[in-house]
Design a protein around this motif. Structure first.
Motif, mmCIF file in Angstrom:
data_model
loop_
_atom_site.group_PDB
_atom_site.id
_atom_site.type_symbol
_atom_site.label_atom_id
_atom_site.label_comp_id
_atom_site.label_asym_id
_atom_site.label_seq_id
_atom_site.Cartn_x
_atom_site.Cartn_y
_atom_site.Cartn_z
ATOM 1 N N ASN A 85 38.967 3.441 54.265
ATOM 2 C CA ASN A 85 38.952 4.863 54.813
ATOM 3 C C ASN A 85 37.888 5.274 55.378
ATOM 4 O OD1 ASN A 85 41.613 4.676 53.563
ATOM 5 N ND2 ASN A 85 40.897 5.894 51.893
ATOM 6 N N SER A 86 37.022 4.308 56.450
ATOM 7 C CA SER A 86 35.821 4.621 56.792
ATOM 8 C C SER A 86 35.792 4.416 58.097
ATOM 9 C CB SER A 86 34.452 3.785 56.129
ATOM 10 O OG SER A 86 34.479 4.242 54.766
ATOM 11 N N LEU A 87 34.776 5.266 58.732
ATOM 12 C CA LEU A 87 34.402 5.027 60.430
ATOM 13 C C LEU A 87 33.316 4.591 60.608
ATOM 14 C CD1 LEU A 87 35.024 5.902 63.236
ATOM 15 C CD2 LEU A 87 34.441 8.298 62.716
ATOM 16 N N LEU A 88 33.023 3.362 61.373
ATOM 17 C CA LEU A 88 31.818 2.858 61.578
ATOM 18 C C LEU A 88 31.651 2.386 63.249
ATOM 19 C CD1 LEU A 88 33.575 1.063 59.092
ATOM 20 C CD2 LEU A 88 31.129 0.221 58.881
ATOM 21 N N THR A 89 30.347 2.801 63.603
ATOM 22 C CA THR A 89 30.250 2.851 64.990
ATOM 23 C C THR A 89 28.798 2.228 65.092
ATOM 24 O OG1 THR A 89 29.341 5.106 65.287
ATOM 25 C CG2 THR A 89 31.759 4.673 65.361
ATOM 26 N N SER A 90 28.587 2.037 66.502
ATOM 27 C CA SER A 90 26.874 1.630 66.858
ATOM 28 C C SER A 90 27.021 1.851 68.318
ATOM 29 C CB SER A 90 26.798 0.075 66.572
ATOM 30 O OG SER A 90 25.705 -0.261 66.977
ATOM 31 N N LEU A 91 25.743 2.421 68.837
ATOM 32 C CA LEU A 91 25.677 2.339 70.064
ATOM 33 C C LEU A 91 24.880 1.061 70.797
ATOM 34 C CD1 LEU A 91 23.843 6.032 70.225
ATOM 35 C CD2 LEU A 91 25.997 5.433 70.795
ATOM 36 N N ASP A 92 24.750 0.153 70.145
ATOM 37 C CA ASP A 92 24.360 -1.230 70.351
ATOM 38 C C ASP A 92 25.675 -1.800 70.974
ATOM 39 O OD1 ASP A 92 23.182 -3.558 70.872
ATOM 40 O OD2 ASP A 92 23.123 -4.125 68.704
ATOM 41 N N VAL A 93 25.541 -2.855 71.921
ATOM 42 C CA VAL A 93 26.582 -3.501 72.641
ATOM 43 C C VAL A 93 27.289 -4.609 71.672
ATOM 44 C CG1 VAL A 93 25.962 -3.080 74.805
ATOM 45 C CG2 VAL A 93 25.174 -5.167 73.806
ATOM 46 N N ALA A 94 26.405 -4.954 70.709
ATOM 47 C CA ALA A 94 27.216 -5.843 69.524
ATOM 48 C C ALA A 94 28.121 -5.326 68.536
ATOM 49 C CB ALA A 94 25.955 -6.592 68.664
ATOM 50 N N ASP A 95 28.912 -6.165 68.083
ATOM 51 C CA ASP A 95 29.733 -5.661 67.069
ATOM 52 C C ASP A 95 29.144 -4.618 65.933
ATOM 53 O OD1 ASP A 95 31.647 -6.993 68.118
ATOM 54 O OD2 ASP A 95 31.860 -8.607 66.734
ATOM 55 N N GLU A 96 29.715 -3.664 65.566
ATOM 56 C CA GLU A 96 29.083 -2.745 64.656
ATOM 57 C C GLU A 96 28.882 -3.261 63.218
ATOM 58 O OE1 GLU A 96 33.288 -1.521 65.140
ATOM 59 O OE2 GLU A 96 31.610 -1.934 66.502
ATOM 60 N N VAL A 97 29.959 -4.358 63.050
ATOM 61 C CA VAL A 97 30.009 -4.879 61.594
ATOM 62 C C VAL A 97 29.718 -6.102 61.548
ATOM 63 C CG1 VAL A 97 31.215 -5.363 59.521
ATOM 64 C CG2 VAL A 97 31.432 -3.156 60.672
ATOM 65 N N GLN A 98 28.542 -6.747 60.791
ATOM 66 C CA GLN A 98 28.174 -8.214 61.050
ATOM 67 C C GLN A 98 28.086 -8.764 59.452
ATOM 68 O OE1 GLN A 98 24.458 -9.227 62.680
ATOM 69 N NE2 GLN A 98 25.030 -11.461 62.606
#
Length: 181
Positions: A85-98
């Motif tokens: 139930n979470s929201l994950l983001t990143s301003l980086d161009v790579a995937d936000e979850v590694q």
């Protein structure tokens, strides 16, 4: 922001861990961390959450990474992570979850995380939030997918990060992340 290590146990609820030069949270060396109803932000070039040989359980949280090589969630070694139930983001161009082996469900992210009920948002827009760059992840104009990505179940928080009510019936769609606008 927060370091949990050496077999420590930590439970963080309805908190903001943002605007820290060294990133948001580091869990390492057999630590166990539960994160619920939280905002966590990473600094430029720093992961929002880095789990190294530790365990993390994330529920109803909004995690945002910044520019540079940064992830919302990164795992190393024998790390284990559960996200719901979470929201994950990143301003980086790579995937936000590694995070190899992450178990995720009913969460929203830019790139689809394998698991039950997860949704893909495409590239993040800072306009979705009140002030992304300052770590204020209150929702302002979220994409429609965020509105119903989560699924409330018995035992889940009854309120969001601000105390706003969440649904209270099993299986009810809900906002992904820590904020109900």
């Amino acid at each position: 922001g927060l370091l949990v290590e050496s077999e420590a146990l930590a439970w963080i609820d309805r908190s903001s861990i943002v605007r820290n030069a060294g990133g948001g949270i580091r869990a390492r060396t057999n630590a166990a961390l539960t994160l619920r109803n939280c905002f966590v932000a990473g600094a430029i070039g720093e992961h929002a959450i880095l789990v190294q040989d530790a365990t993390i359980d994330v529920l109803y949280s909004t995690i945002g990474a910044n520019f540079g090589i940064s992830r919302a969630l990164a795992c190393e070694g024998t790390a284990s992570a559960t996200i719901r139930n979470s929201l994950l983001t990143s301003l980086d161009v790579a995937d936000e979850v590694q995070c190899p082996g992450v178990v995720a469900s009913h969460s929203a992210s830019e790139v689809l995380i394998p698991g039950m009920g997860n949704v893909e948002l495409g590239e993040v827009s800072v306009d979705w939030f009140v002030n992304y760059n300052a770590g204020d992840f209150h929702l302002d104009a979220p994409p429609i997918e965020v509105v119903s990505a989560a699924q409330w179940d018995t035992g889940d928080p009854r309120t969001d990060i601000d105390g706003d009510p969440r649904p209270r019936q099993d299986g009810t769609p809900d906002f992904a992340g820590a904020d109900v606008p």
